[in-house]
Design a protein around this motif. Structure first.
Motif, PDB file in Angstrom:
ATOM      1  N   UNK A 273      42.878-110.915  89.480  1.00 37.81           N
ATOM      2  CA  UNK A 273      41.203-111.154  90.057  1.00 37.81           C
ATOM      3  C   UNK A 273      41.485-110.088  91.060  1.00 37.81           C
ATOM      4  N   UNK A 274      40.585-109.699  91.816  1.00 37.09           N
ATOM      5  CA  UNK A 274      40.505-108.996  93.107  1.00 37.09           C
ATOM      6  C   UNK A 274      39.615-109.053  94.095  1.00 37.09           C
ATOM      7  N   UNK A 288      38.969 -96.729  91.447  1.00 33.54           N
ATOM      8  CA  UNK A 288      40.547 -96.852  91.358  1.00 33.54           C
ATOM      9  C   UNK A 288      41.282 -98.133  90.900  1.00 33.54           C
ATOM     10  N   UNK A 289      40.282 -99.220  91.828  1.00 33.22           N
ATOM     11  CA  UNK A 289      41.140-100.685  91.336  1.00 33.22           C
ATOM     12  C   UNK A 289      40.794-101.244  90.151  1.00 33.22           C
ATOM     13  N   UNK A 290      39.414-100.553  89.556  1.00 32.85           N
ATOM     14  CA  UNK A 290      39.285-101.162  88.561  1.00 32.85           C
ATOM     15  C   UNK A 290      40.083-100.534  87.345  1.00 32.85           C
ATOM     16  N   UNK A 291      40.097 -99.257  87.391  1.00 29.84           N
ATOM     17  CA  UNK A 291      41.509 -98.098  86.304  1.00 29.84           C
ATOM     18  C   UNK A 291      42.486 -98.687  86.078  1.00 29.84           C
ATOM     19  N   UNK A 292      43.405 -99.493  87.238  1.00 31.64           N
ATOM     20  CA  UNK A 292      44.957 -99.780  87.641  1.00 31.64           C
ATOM     21  C   UNK A 292      44.839-101.692  87.708  1.00 31.64           C
ATOM     22  N   UNK A 293      43.661-102.347  87.817  1.00 33.02           N
ATOM     23  CA  UNK A 293      44.409-103.273  87.323  1.00 33.02           C
ATOM     24  C   UNK A 293      43.943-104.793  86.331  1.00 33.02           C
ATOM     25  N   UNK A 294      42.748-104.015  86.265  1.00 31.48           N
ATOM     26  CA  UNK A 294      41.399-104.028  84.586  1.00 31.48           C
ATOM     27  C   UNK A 294      41.508-105.699  85.028  1.00 31.48           C
TER      28      UNK A 294
END
Length: 509
Positions: A273-274, A288-294
């Motif tokens: 969770x972010x 970028x964050x969505x692609x890195x952490x899913x």
């Protein structure tokens, strides 16, 4: 409603052997941490602090600061944390304004405490090897728990944060136990935290985001992993080693973490969770964050020290820039700019001032010793945030900036956030800030300050704006390439420094 001391005690009783606090090599279960919290509460009372007194703390995010925060909740003392980088005049003003009864500090704040006239009149408690103390933190740890153990109720003051403010003196924001607990419960619900979550304690505990993370973890019998000072290497190492499950950071810290070379080699798989707050996040960073952490959940949280939650969007990537809708404990409106009237609602897509209901469970009751600030911000039962924004056709809120940041060029109101978000999508742009600089013809000229990640010219950026659909009157008329975009210690963009020419431009090639 339970007060916070009883709330912590409930977690101790539920999960005495569950890991609660990590700081480097120190690892404490709830039972072990409670022993230290109770001792410190007794130690504070032993040096004369009473229910309702203010304790000023200038500490980094270390276990002693987290312990002090909880000890104050048991003792009924108002924890009043300041930035550990505070200068002597800030300490003098805030400690004097709060009528502080003691001050806790460490090595990095020792010089300012030594030079502060107000601090020198108070009991000075040193953490670590800091010089200039009248007693050591270890002496508090050696005390007996207070009798009775619980000395505060839900209506007692818990905390007072000082807002950084862009002009004038900082304003004290006192909050009761019930305000703080309601905010923490809402934070748990809105971020869908489960039992035994693990969060990174890197947002400072003089900031509402850091406090919320600390309290939220205790409510779910979770673990608070201290990172005393933000450093991408330390953050990445802690995420991997401690199997952090959620992150709650300002956009700047996310930016620095994922830009660090160590990021690619770090196991981030535990993070599910972010959440972010404190500033808008541009679309490029969101992607970028969505692609890195899913992430399972990606929450844009919009609020303030005064009223913790204004709104949330639990799918930040779906509609970039949206702050969503009012939080669990809140109502909000957008009213006509400069109307000062909570009933004068703006139309959909009309930019206005964002206001929130003071009857919300998380809302403060007014500033400390500042009737002038109350008169400006509290009107008709609503808190006038000073933020500008609009509601779209779905009823989702978009925050466009501060009323003070609005650029007026040629009679047109221009929000800098829209332009910043657009420019951030250019692959050569690392960071960007847009301000209005004085102009004899236009009143203000839209100016973009850009930190580059790769070579790019003003002409190329102008072409990017022209081909994006941005209205012509909103296009930056000039670009300044800078070494860094100025920000506060918690990542807030400091536009006033750009206007005041307080920045370092790139060297001419």
């Amino acid at each position: 409603m339970l007060d916070l001391g009883r709330s912590f005690l409930a977690s101790v009783e539920r999960s005495p052997d569950q890991l609660a606090l990590v700081d480097g090599g120190l690892r404490l279960t709830y039972g072990q941490w409670f022993d230290r919290v109770a001792a410190v509460a007794g130690g504070l009372q032993g040096i004369g602090l009473q229910r309702g007194d203010h304790l000023v703390a200038l500490l980094q995010n270390r276990w002693e600061m987290a312990t002090l925060h909880w000890a104050c909740q048991f003792a009924g003392i108002i924890v009043t944390p300041l930035n550990w980088r505070a200068k002597l005049d800030e300490i003098d003003y805030c400690a004097g304004d709060a009528d502080a009864r003691a001050i806790v500090f460490q090595d990095v704040s020792a010089d300012a405490v030594r030079d502060s006239v107000v601090a020198q009149r108070l009991p000075r408690i040193a953490v670590g090897a800091a010089a200039g103390a009248t007693l050591q933190f270890e002496q508090l740890l050696a005390a007996q728990p207070p009798v009775p153990l619980l000395n505060a109720g839900a209506d007692d003051w818990s905390l007072m944060l000082y807002t950084s403010g862009t002009t004038g003196k900082p304003k004290g924001v006192p909050r009761r136990h019930r305000h703080e607990r309601a905010a923490a419960l809402a934070h748990v619900a809105q971020n869908q935290y489960g039992r035994h979550e693990r969060t990174l304690g890197v947002m400072p505990l003089y900031h509402t985001m850091g406090v919320r993370s600390l309290l939220a973890m205790a409510l779910v019998d979770g673990c608070f992993v201290c990172v005393p000072k933000f450093d991408p290497v330390a953050v990445l190492a802690a995420i991997e080693a401690e199997r952090i499950t959620n992150l709650y950071l300002v956009p700047t810290l996310y930016h620095d973490v994922i830009a660090h070379p160590n990021c690619a080699a770090t196991d981030l798989s535990s993070v599910r969770k972010l959440g972010f707050a404190g500033a808008s996040m541009n679309e490029a960073l969101l992607k970028k964050l969505d692609a890195l952490f899913h992430p399972e959940l990606f929450v844009n949280h919009y609020g303030s020290s005064e009223v913790y939650t204004f709104s949330i969007d639990q799918d930040a990537v779906k509609k970039p820039g949206s702050a969503g809708r009012a939080g669990i404990n809140q109502r909000l409106r957008v009213v006509r700019l400069d109307s000062g009237n909570p009933d004068m609602a703006a139309e959909r897509y009309e930019e206005g001032e964002i206001i929130v209901d003071l009857c919300g469970d998380e809302a403060f009751e007014g500033y400390w010793n500042r009737p002038d600030a109350n008169a400006k911000a509290l009107r008709g039962g609503w808190y006038f945030t000073g933020d500008t924004g609009y509601l779209d056709r779905d009823g989702d809120l978009f925050v466009s900036g501060r009323t003070d940041d609005m650029i007026i060029s040629g009679g047109e109101n221009i929000s800098p956030v829209e332009i910043e978000s657009l420019l951030s999508l250019h692959p050569a742009v690392d960071e960007v800030a847009v301000v209005g600089l004085a102009d004899a013809r236009w009143g203000q000229s839209v100016t973009a300050f850009v930190k580059r990640r790769a070579a790019v010219t003003s002409e190329e950026l102008d072409t990017h704006c022209r081909t994006s659909g941005l209205a012509n009157f909103k296009r930056p008329r000039s670009y300044v390439f800078v070494v860094e975009v100025p920000r506060s210690p918690v990542g807030k963009l400091l536009r006033r420094k750009l206007v005041a020419n307080e920045y370092e431009a790139e060297a001419q090639q």
